[in-house]
Design an enzyme around this catalytic site. Structure first.
Site, PDB file in Angstrom:
ATOM      1  N   ARG A  49       6.953 -36.745  29.499  1.00 26.17           N
ATOM      2  CA  ARG A  49       6.916 -35.638  30.466  1.00 26.17           C
ATOM      3  C   ARG A  49       7.838 -35.981  31.628  1.00 26.17           C
ATOM      4  O   ARG A  49       7.794 -37.096  32.150  1.00 26.17           O
ATOM      5  CB  ARG A  49       5.481 -35.466  30.976  1.00 26.17           C
ATOM      6  CG  ARG A  49       5.294 -34.211  31.795  1.00 26.17           C
ATOM      7  CD  ARG A  49       5.183 -32.964  30.979  1.00 26.17           C
ATOM      8  NE  ARG A  49       3.977 -32.929  30.169  1.00 26.17           N
ATOM      9  CZ  ARG A  49       3.774 -32.035  29.199  1.00 26.17           C
ATOM     10  NH1 ARG A  49       4.687 -31.126  28.923  1.00 26.17           N
ATOM     11  NH2 ARG A  49       2.657 -32.064  28.493  1.00 26.17           N
ATOM     12  N   GLN A  91      10.002 -33.592  28.414  1.00 25.11           N
ATOM     13  CA  GLN A  91       9.260 -32.337  28.351  1.00 25.11           C
ATOM     14  C   GLN A  91       8.886 -31.805  29.727  1.00 25.11           C
ATOM     15  O   GLN A  91       8.437 -32.540  30.605  1.00 25.11           O
ATOM     16  CB  GLN A  91       8.002 -32.525  27.485  1.00 25.11           C
ATOM     17  CG  GLN A  91       8.381 -32.803  26.042  1.00 25.11           C
ATOM     18  CD  GLN A  91       7.211 -32.883  25.095  1.00 25.11           C
ATOM     19  OE1 GLN A  91       7.225 -33.742  24.221  1.00 25.11           O
ATOM     20  NE2 GLN A  91       6.226 -32.006  25.226  1.00 25.11           N
ATOM     21  N   HIS A  96      12.200 -27.889  27.718  1.00 21.22           N
ATOM     22  CA  HIS A  96      12.094 -29.199  27.094  1.00 21.22           C
ATOM     23  C   HIS A  96      13.488 -29.636  26.640  1.00 21.22           C
ATOM     24  O   HIS A  96      14.272 -28.823  26.148  1.00 21.22           O
ATOM     25  CB  HIS A  96      11.208 -29.131  25.842  1.00 21.22           C
ATOM     26  CG  HIS A  96       9.738 -29.038  26.121  1.00 21.22           C
ATOM     27  ND1 HIS A  96       9.198 -28.982  27.377  1.00 21.22           N
ATOM     28  CD2 HIS A  96       8.687 -29.014  25.259  1.00 21.22           C
ATOM     29  CE1 HIS A  96       7.873 -28.918  27.289  1.00 21.22           C
ATOM     30  NE2 HIS A  96       7.537 -28.929  26.013  1.00 21.22           N
ATOM     31  N   CYS A 144       6.108 -26.302  20.658  1.00 21.31           N
ATOM     32  CA  CYS A 144       7.370 -25.989  21.335  1.00 21.31           C
ATOM     33  C   CYS A 144       8.442 -27.055  21.120  1.00 21.31           C
ATOM     34  O   CYS A 144       9.606 -26.745  20.884  1.00 21.31           O
ATOM     35  CB  CYS A 144       7.114 -25.813  22.824  1.00 21.31           C
ATOM     36  SG  CYS A 144       6.142 -27.139  23.547  1.00 21.31           S
TER      37      CYS A 144
HETATM   38  N1  HSE Z   1       2.329 -29.571  23.809  1.00 19.40           N
HETATM   39  C1  HSE Z   1       3.509 -29.132  24.479  1.00 19.40           C
HETATM   40  C2  HSE Z   1       3.676 -29.839  25.802  1.00 19.40           C
HETATM   41  C3  HSE Z   1       3.479 -27.672  24.749  1.00 19.40           C
HETATM   42  O1  HSE Z   1       2.700 -30.389  26.300  1.00 19.40           O
HETATM   43  O2  HSE Z   1       4.775 -29.832  26.336  1.00 19.40           O
HETATM   44  C4  HSE Z   1       2.943 -26.818  23.659  1.00 19.40           C
HETATM   45  O3  HSE Z   1       3.639 -26.853  22.470  1.00 19.40           O
END
Ligand code: HSE
Length: 367
Positions: free
Chosen positions: A264, A161, A271, A134
């Site tokens: 994150r 994210q 995102h 993503c």
């Molecule tokens: N790996 C990505 C995330 C989501 O943890 O935000 C999947 O593509």
């Protein structure tokens, strides 16, 4: 076209069904629903009438499909894909998971970015199509105009994210942490000492009772600069995917380095990323903006003003939308060949379900 759906009930699968219903994609399709846990139960009705869920480990039933579209996850793909191919099945496999992304036989699909790559793969007989990571997809949806113009020497991406990237339980955990903060501070005097408020928030985030099973740390009121597992060289796997997948999606030769830190944050499903781009040459900002904006119908260049940025360039403003805003564009103090930008996209739409939905439409000659 007999199309088997596996993993249609999870978050990405649910968004996929929602989008397919909204676009009328089930019309004229012959959908068959498979389940790993509820075979024999009722399949979701998407207009096909009453039907029964088939077993998702039934090779013979799966091999009766022209197309299998799975959002079930990498474990199912690792278990079933080799068995299907070994059984001689030569239908088209469309997968949301990362299980096959590095396989030579797999083409990564993000058609507003790489339609020529997809068409060439189909012409060459490719039968395996995989939705990209993503974060990578959303970066390319924002900046593909610069890549196409050959202007990108390298990209450093610093991501923000959303919880949804870690799954439904992660979204619930983020909100549960927010609720815990709300409850802990609800009794405080709104006009009271700010340090009292801060102390309660800090103590709540540090408390044993805060739900942290998914993220292993507070996310609400904080940020976690780690996504996925460690790979070589101190990179996380999410950071590694940035470079590997961006180059595979676009078929870039020689490869363009893409690297940075994946973080994150407490957003729900969008995102965002701050990028630094080393351009191959200094180009006027207006030209760069035009190249970005004209790349495909879903990208929006956001004026570099506080009002436009707050209104259009945030995860909250972009959630549930197919728009991919790109803003904060300007040359950096390092020199005219260094461009910075900020971009946002819905992780469940262009980041997951939409490229798969569109691949199915491409196969049907509807796109
Ligand atoms: N790996 C990505 C995330 C989501 O943890 O935000 C999947 O593509």
């Amino acid at each position: 076209m007999r199309t088997g759906f596996v993993g249609w009930r999870g978050m990405v699968g649910s968004v996929l069904r929602q989008r397919m219903l909204a676009e009328g994609d089930f019309t004229g399709l012959d959908p068959v629903f498979f389940s790993t846990s509820a075979a024999g139960g009722a399949a979701p009705d998407v207009g096909q009438g009453p039907a029964t869920l088939l077993r998702a480990d039934d090779v013979a039933a799966l091999a009766g499909m022209d197309v299998i579209l799975t959002c079930q996850g990498g474990d199912w793909t690792h278990a079933m894909y080799p068995r299907l191919r070994a059984a001689g099945w030569d239908g088209v496999f469309i997968d949301a998971s990362s299980a096959l992304r590095t396989a030579d036989e797999a083409t990564l699909v993000l058609d507003p970015v790489n339609r020529p790559v997809i068409d060439a793969a189909l012409a060459a007989g490719c039968r395996t199509f995989v939705g990209p990571n993503c974060t990578v997809s959303l970066m390319l949806m924002g900046l593909v105009g610069l890549f196409r113009a050959g202007l990108v020497e390298w990209v450093s991406t610093m991501t923000y994210q959303a919880a949804s990237g870690a799954g439904a339980a992660a979204m619930r955990e983020l909100v549960a942490q927010m609720v815990a903060l709300g409850q802990a501070t609800a009794g405080l005097d709104p006009a009271g000492d700010i340090l009292d408020l801060d102390a309660v928030v800090s103590a709540t985030l540090a408390s044993e009772g805060l739900p942290t099973q998914v993220f292993q740390a507070p996310l609400a009121g904080s940020a976690i600069p780690w996504v996925d597992r460690l790979v070589d060289g101190g990179q996380t796997r999410e950071e590694w995917k940035g470079g590997y997948e961006a180059n595979k999606i676009m078929g870039l030769r020689p490869p363009v380095p893409v690297d940075g830190i994946c973080v994150r944050i407490g957003a729900m499903r969008c995102h965002a990323q701050a990028v630094t781009i080393k351009l191959t040459e200094a180009v006027p900002l207006a030209t760069l903006e035009r190249l970005i904006a004209e790349a495909h119908p879903w990208v929006d260049v956001v004026p570099n003003t506080p009002e436009a940025t707050r209104a259009q360039l945030t995860p909250a403003a972009t959630a549930g939308s197919l728009r991919v805003p790109v803003g904060r564009l300007r040359p950096l103090a390092m020199g005219p060949e260094y461009l910075t930008a900020f971009t946002v996209g819905d992780q469940l739409l262009w980041g997951a379900a939409e490229p798969l939905r569109r691949m199915l439409a491409i196969l049907r000659g509807r796109l």
